[in-house]
Write a protein that holds these residues in place. Structure first.
Motif, short mmCIF file in Angstrom:
data_model
loop_
_atom_site.label_atom_id
_atom_site.label_comp_id
_atom_site.label_asym_id
_atom_site.label_seq_id
_atom_site.Cartn_x
_atom_site.Cartn_y
_atom_site.Cartn_z
N GLN A 52 0.87 -1.17 0.00
CA GLN A 52 0.00 0.00 0.00
C GLN A 52 0.91 1.22 0.00
O GLN A 52 2.09 1.12 0.34
CB GLN A 52 -0.92 0.00 1.21
N LEU A 53 0.38 2.35 -0.39
CA LEU A 53 1.17 3.57 -0.47
C LEU A 53 1.88 3.81 0.85
O LEU A 53 1.26 3.86 1.91
CB LEU A 53 0.26 4.75 -0.81
N GLY A 54 3.21 3.90 0.81
CA GLY A 54 4.02 4.11 2.00
C GLY A 54 4.34 2.85 2.77
O GLY A 54 5.09 2.88 3.75
N ARG A 56 5.96 -0.92 3.58
CA ARG A 56 7.34 -1.37 3.50
C ARG A 56 7.48 -2.63 2.65
O ARG A 56 6.62 -3.50 2.66
CB ARG A 56 7.86 -1.66 4.91
N VAL A 76 10.10 1.27 0.20
CA VAL A 76 8.68 1.59 0.41
C VAL A 76 7.95 1.55 -0.92
O VAL A 76 8.53 1.80 -1.98
CB VAL A 76 8.47 2.99 1.07
N TYR A 77 6.67 1.24 -0.83
CA TYR A 77 5.80 1.27 -2.00
C TYR A 77 5.41 2.72 -2.27
O TYR A 77 4.93 3.41 -1.37
CB TYR A 77 4.54 0.44 -1.77
N THR A 78 5.63 3.18 -3.49
CA THR A 78 5.27 4.54 -3.86
C THR A 78 4.04 4.59 -4.77
O THR A 78 3.43 5.64 -4.92
CB THR A 78 6.44 5.26 -4.55
N GLU A 79 3.69 3.45 -5.38
CA GLU A 79 2.45 3.31 -6.15
C GLU A 79 1.99 1.87 -6.04
O GLU A 79 2.80 0.95 -6.15
CB GLU A 79 2.67 3.60 -7.65
N THR A 88 8.16 0.62 -6.23
CA THR A 88 8.84 0.78 -4.94
C THR A 88 10.10 1.60 -5.14
O THR A 88 10.70 1.62 -6.21
CB THR A 88 9.23 -0.58 -4.32
#
Length: 161
Positions: A52-54, A56, A76-79, A88
């Motif tokens: 999910q956005l943000g 790990r 981190v996931y950015t999209e 990521t």
């Protein structure tokens, strides 16, 4: 000094739906079974995926013939757009030629081709040109392992026992 300006791209077609591939990239138990190049393995207990956005992403790979050689990915996931794309931003340590202080972006696209097929596209970088070539070869190996994992999902289970 070699410039860090090369983006690698790897594509592979899989005979399975996007959601199956997406889960292989986002479910720790699945991910740990295939997400390493030949000669390496993922420590299952090291896998942290929160797509999910943000959220790990973290995992550790260990060299099969030398457990002292480890490689850690932390990011981190950015999209996250299910089941279309995962992006990521990660730091990779333990690999010669990759500076762990310089983050790289990994973009994984899952494109529906019809008839249950999916085009998987990996875009990652920036790297030095030589690191991108090495990493591209690594991705080809990882995707071979993904195919082997997917084949186990499609293998009928023996229910006679």
């Amino acid at each position: 000094m070699e410039e860090v300006d090369t983006i690698l791209e790897v594509e592979r077609e899989f005979a399975c739906p996007r959601d199956v591939l997406f889960r292989a990239f986002t479910e720790p138990a699945a991910f740990s079974q295939w997400f390493a190049p030949t000669g390496w393995h993922v420590l299952p207990e090291s896998v942290e995926l929160n797509p999910q956005l943000g959220g790990r992403i973290r995992h550790t790979k260990v060299r099969d013939d030398d457990p002292e050689k480890i490689w850690v990915v932390d990011g981190v996931y950015t999209e996250v757009f299910y089941p279309d794309v995962l992006v990521t931003r990660q730091r990779i340590s333990g690999i010669a030629g990759i500076d762990p202080s310089r983050p790289v972006e990994l973009r994984v696209e899952f494109t529906r081709l019809g008839q249950g097929k999916t085009l998987l596209r990996i875009v990652q970088g920036p790297y030095t040109e030589s690191a991108a070539l090495d990493y591209s070869d690594g991705w080809e190996s990882i995707l071979d392992h993904l195919q082997t994992y997917l084949d186990t999902l499609n293998t009928p289970k023996d229910t006679t026992r």
